[in-house]
Design an enzyme around this catalytic site. Structure first.
Site, PDB file in Angstrom:
ATOM      1  N   ASP A 160       0.841  -1.202   0.000  1.00 19.98           N
ATOM      2  CA  ASP A 160       0.000   0.000   0.000  1.00 19.98           C
ATOM      3  C   ASP A 160       0.880   1.257   0.000  1.00 19.98           C
ATOM      4  OD1 ASP A 160      -2.503  -1.642   0.560  1.00 19.98           O
ATOM      5  OD2 ASP A 160      -1.238  -2.148   2.267  1.00 19.98           O
ATOM      6  N   HIS A 188      -4.796  -3.476   6.217  1.00 20.30           N
ATOM      7  CA  HIS A 188      -4.552  -3.717   4.780  1.00 20.30           C
ATOM      8  C   HIS A 188      -5.890  -4.113   4.151  1.00 20.30           C
ATOM      9  CE1 HIS A 188      -2.971  -4.946   0.980  1.00 20.30           C
ATOM     10  NE2 HIS A 188      -3.481  -6.151   1.135  1.00 20.30           N
TER      11      HIS A 188
HETATM   12  P1  NAD Z   1      -2.162 -18.432  -4.440  1.00 18.03           P
HETATM   13  O1  NAD Z   1      -3.482 -19.079  -4.278  1.00 18.03           O
HETATM   14  O2  NAD Z   1      -1.546 -18.335  -5.786  1.00 18.03           O
HETATM   15  O3  NAD Z   1      -1.123 -19.201  -3.524  1.00 18.03           O
HETATM   16  C1  NAD Z   1      -1.418 -19.517  -2.205  1.00 18.03           C
HETATM   17  C2  NAD Z   1      -0.632 -20.762  -1.886  1.00 18.03           C
HETATM   18  O4  NAD Z   1      -0.764 -20.995  -0.491  1.00 18.03           O
HETATM   19  C3  NAD Z   1      -1.155 -22.008  -2.617  1.00 18.03           C
HETATM   20  O5  NAD Z   1      -0.077 -22.630  -3.299  1.00 18.03           O
HETATM   21  C4  NAD Z   1      -1.694 -22.875  -1.496  1.00 18.03           C
HETATM   22  O6  NAD Z   1      -1.509 -24.250  -1.734  1.00 18.03           O
HETATM   23  C5  NAD Z   1      -0.841 -22.398  -0.324  1.00 18.03           C
HETATM   24  N1  NAD Z   1      -1.402 -22.687   0.988  1.00 18.03           N
HETATM   25  C6  NAD Z   1      -2.710 -22.690   1.356  1.00 18.03           C
HETATM   26  N2  NAD Z   1      -2.814 -23.066   2.642  1.00 18.03           N
HETATM   27  C7  NAD Z   1      -1.564 -23.284   3.086  1.00 18.03           C
HETATM   28  C8  NAD Z   1      -1.036 -23.702   4.339  1.00 18.03           C
HETATM   29  N3  NAD Z   1      -1.824 -23.973   5.372  1.00 18.03           N
HETATM   30  N4  NAD Z   1       0.309 -23.819   4.444  1.00 18.03           N
HETATM   31  C9  NAD Z   1       1.115 -23.572   3.406  1.00 18.03           C
HETATM   32  N5  NAD Z   1       0.672 -23.190   2.188  1.00 18.03           N
HETATM   33  C10 NAD Z   1      -0.653 -23.033   2.034  1.00 18.03           C
HETATM   34  O7  NAD Z   1      -2.251 -16.995  -3.732  1.00 18.03           O
HETATM   35  P2  NAD Z   1      -1.271 -15.756  -3.891  1.00 18.03           P
HETATM   36  O8  NAD Z   1      -1.725 -14.943  -5.020  1.00 18.03           O
HETATM   37  O9  NAD Z   1       0.138 -16.227  -3.831  1.00 18.03           O
HETATM   38  O10 NAD Z   1      -1.641 -14.925  -2.582  1.00 18.03           O
HETATM   39  C11 NAD Z   1      -1.340 -15.398  -1.296  1.00 18.03           C
HETATM   40  C12 NAD Z   1      -1.975 -14.522  -0.244  1.00 18.03           C
HETATM   41  O11 NAD Z   1      -1.407 -13.207  -0.249  1.00 18.03           O
HETATM   42  C13 NAD Z   1      -3.478 -14.308  -0.399  1.00 18.03           C
HETATM   43  O12 NAD Z   1      -4.073 -14.362   0.881  1.00 18.03           O
HETATM   44  C14 NAD Z   1      -3.583 -12.903  -0.939  1.00 18.03           C
HETATM   45  O13 NAD Z   1      -4.836 -12.314  -0.663  1.00 18.03           O
HETATM   46  C15 NAD Z   1      -2.473 -12.242  -0.168  1.00 18.03           C
HETATM   47  N6  NAD Z   1      -1.995 -10.946  -0.653  1.00 18.03           N
HETATM   48  C16 NAD Z   1      -1.636 -10.022   0.271  1.00 18.03           C
HETATM   49  C17 NAD Z   1      -1.159  -8.800  -0.126  1.00 18.03           C
HETATM   50  C18 NAD Z   1      -0.733  -7.754   0.890  1.00 18.03           C
HETATM   51  O14 NAD Z   1      -0.396  -6.649   0.472  1.00 18.03           O
HETATM   52  N7  NAD Z   1      -0.728  -8.008   2.182  1.00 18.03           N
HETATM   53  C19 NAD Z   1      -1.055  -8.518  -1.485  1.00 18.03           C
HETATM   54  C20 NAD Z   1      -1.417  -9.485  -2.414  1.00 18.03           C
HETATM   55  C21 NAD Z   1      -1.895 -10.709  -1.995  1.00 18.03           C
HETATM   56  C1  LMR Z   2      -3.763  -6.562  -2.664  1.00 16.91           C
HETATM   57  O1  LMR Z   2      -3.699  -5.563  -1.938  1.00 16.91           O
HETATM   58  O2  LMR Z   2      -3.385  -6.572  -3.852  1.00 16.91           O
HETATM   59  C2  LMR Z   2      -4.370  -7.824  -2.116  1.00 16.91           C
HETATM   60  O3  LMR Z   2      -4.333  -7.793  -0.717  1.00 16.91           O
HETATM   61  C3  LMR Z   2      -5.758  -7.986  -2.643  1.00 16.91           C
HETATM   62  C4  LMR Z   2      -6.419  -9.217  -2.120  1.00 16.91           C
HETATM   63  O4  LMR Z   2      -7.478  -9.084  -1.514  1.00 16.91           O
HETATM   64  O5  LMR Z   2      -5.877 -10.337  -2.326  1.00 16.91           O
END
Ligand code: NAD
Ligand code: LMR
Length: 326
Positions: A160, A188
């Site tokens: 962010d 967030h």
């Molecule tokens: P994704 O679905 O591509 O990958 C998630 C992975 O986590 C999968 O491979 C899944 O098998 C694995 N997983 C699920 N449960 C698990 C567990 N208990 N232990 C280990 N691995 C596990 O998702 P992504 O696009 O990589 O996003 C991951 C997370 O990050 C999501 O929650 C998304 O919303 C979040 N995110 C946060 C921000 C931020 O700014 N904070 C930004 C973008 C995404």
């Molecule tokens: C982001 O800020 O891009 C993600 O946290 C969005 C989401 O909800 O996975």
């Protein structure tokens, strides 16, 4: 190599953020160009094979700083002796889904991970939670790690912060490096408050009109995650991985004099944010510790925005408390 490898555990290693993150860690961007790393990848059993594929590609990168890769489906083993834990694995939000809906689904993941960190991580463990809802997932993990100092648990709002830098740099026609003292407050989520109240360019406060702030800047930054999902059909990945790298690099290597960054850290009650919740603040880093910037004057507009986002965090905390997750 001049030092022993640092153990870095990455959960959700086979996911899309994992794919963008692991190669940057292996190339030395997480900790520095003189720090060897050992990767410990945690996945659910169904995704272990995919993680093995990523590990094969990491081998094929022949990264000089990569001292080894181990893959686990058991949190206890994955966090054994680890120094840096990046908790990425969670269920990502899909189109039309609110982050609050994810609380229950993801809460169960972070309790055993907190317990495993408590049981086996190295004494200098630093934890960054990326998986959403990141602040409250971090709170769950932290509350199950009573022997680890609470301030070692953080959640990511650096994405962010970087989004806010990018939007403001476009508006002002200056480089992102010229902008100092932006801040993300709160959760967030779409309630977050990206603040330019203390922002500076070349030592001067930033002069932008309030209408632009309210109708453009704040909603663009706060809803950027949803806009990316709408456009890509998937949540942000490379920019999220990049922000995770920035968060840990800054935590370990410090902020520059006269500047700060944003991170969600355990509140000590500063700025009226209830003690114990994990909320984003302007923070400095030195000596391997993030510290909340103190003594800032908060104007009326900012106060209302901070309070609204903090109220959402308190609600999330109360929900996970009722679910018995903390
Ligand atoms: P994704 O679905 O591509 O990958 C998630 C992975 O986590 C999968 O491979 C899944 O098998 C694995 N997983 C699920 N449960 C698990 C567990 N208990 N232990 C280990 N691995 C596990 O998702 P992504 O696009 O990589 O996003 C991951 C997370 O990050 C999501 O929650 C998304 O919303 C979040 N995110 C946060 C921000 C931020 O700014 N904070 C930004 C973008 C995404
Ligand atoms: C982001 O800020 O891009 C993600 O946290 C969005 C989401 O909800 O996975």
């Amino acid at each position: 190599m001049t030092q022993a490898p640092v153990n870095v555990t990455v959960t959700g290693a086979a996911g899309q953020i994992g794919y963008a993150l692991l190669f940057r860690i292996a190339s030395g961007q997480l900790l520095g160009q003189d720090v060897p790393v050992k990767l410990r990848l945690l996945e659910i059993p169904q995704a272990v094979k995919a993680a093995e594929g990523t590990a094969m590609e990491l081998d094929d990168g022949a990264f000089p700083l990569l001292a080894g890769i181990d893959i686990f489906d058991d949190p206890k083993q994955a966090f054994e002796g680890t120094n840096i834990a990046l908790l990425v694995g969670a269920r990502p939000r899909s189109k039309g889904m609110e982050r609050g809906d994810l609380l229950e689904a993801n809460g169960g993941i972070f309790k055993p991970q907190g317990e495993a960190i408590n049981a086996g991580a190295a004494s200098d463990i630093k934890v960054l939670v990326v998986g959403n809802p990141a602040n409250t997932n971090a709170l769950i993990a932290q509350s199950h790690a009573p022997d680890v100092p609470a301030d070692r648990f953080t959640a990511m709002t650096r994405l962010d912060h970087n989004r806010a830098l990018a939007q403001l740099s476009k508006k002002l026609g200056v480089s992102v490096t010229e902008i100092k003292k932006l801040a993300i407050w709160g959760n967030h989520s779409a309630t977050q408050y990206p603040s330019v109240q203390h922002a500076e360019v070349a030592g001067q406060s930033v002069d932008v009109d309030q209408a632009w702030l309210e109708s453009d800047f704040i909603p663009t930054v706060a809803k950027r995650g949803a806009a990316i999902i709408e456009a890509r059909g998937l949540s942000s990945a490379a920019s999220a991985a990049s922000a995770a790298i920035d968060h840990v690099y800054t935590w370990v290597n410090g902020t520059a004099d006269g500047d700060w960054t944003s991170a969600a850290v355990v509140s000590d009650g500063s700025y009226g944010v209830p003690e114990g919740i994990i909320s984003s603040f302007p923070v400095t880093a030195a000596g391997g510790e993030y510290k909340i910037v103190q003594g800032l004057e908060i104007d009326e507009f900012s106060r209302a925005r901070i309070d609204a986002s903090v109220a959402e965090l308190v609600e999330e905390r109360d929900t996970v408390q009722k679910l018995g997750l903390i």
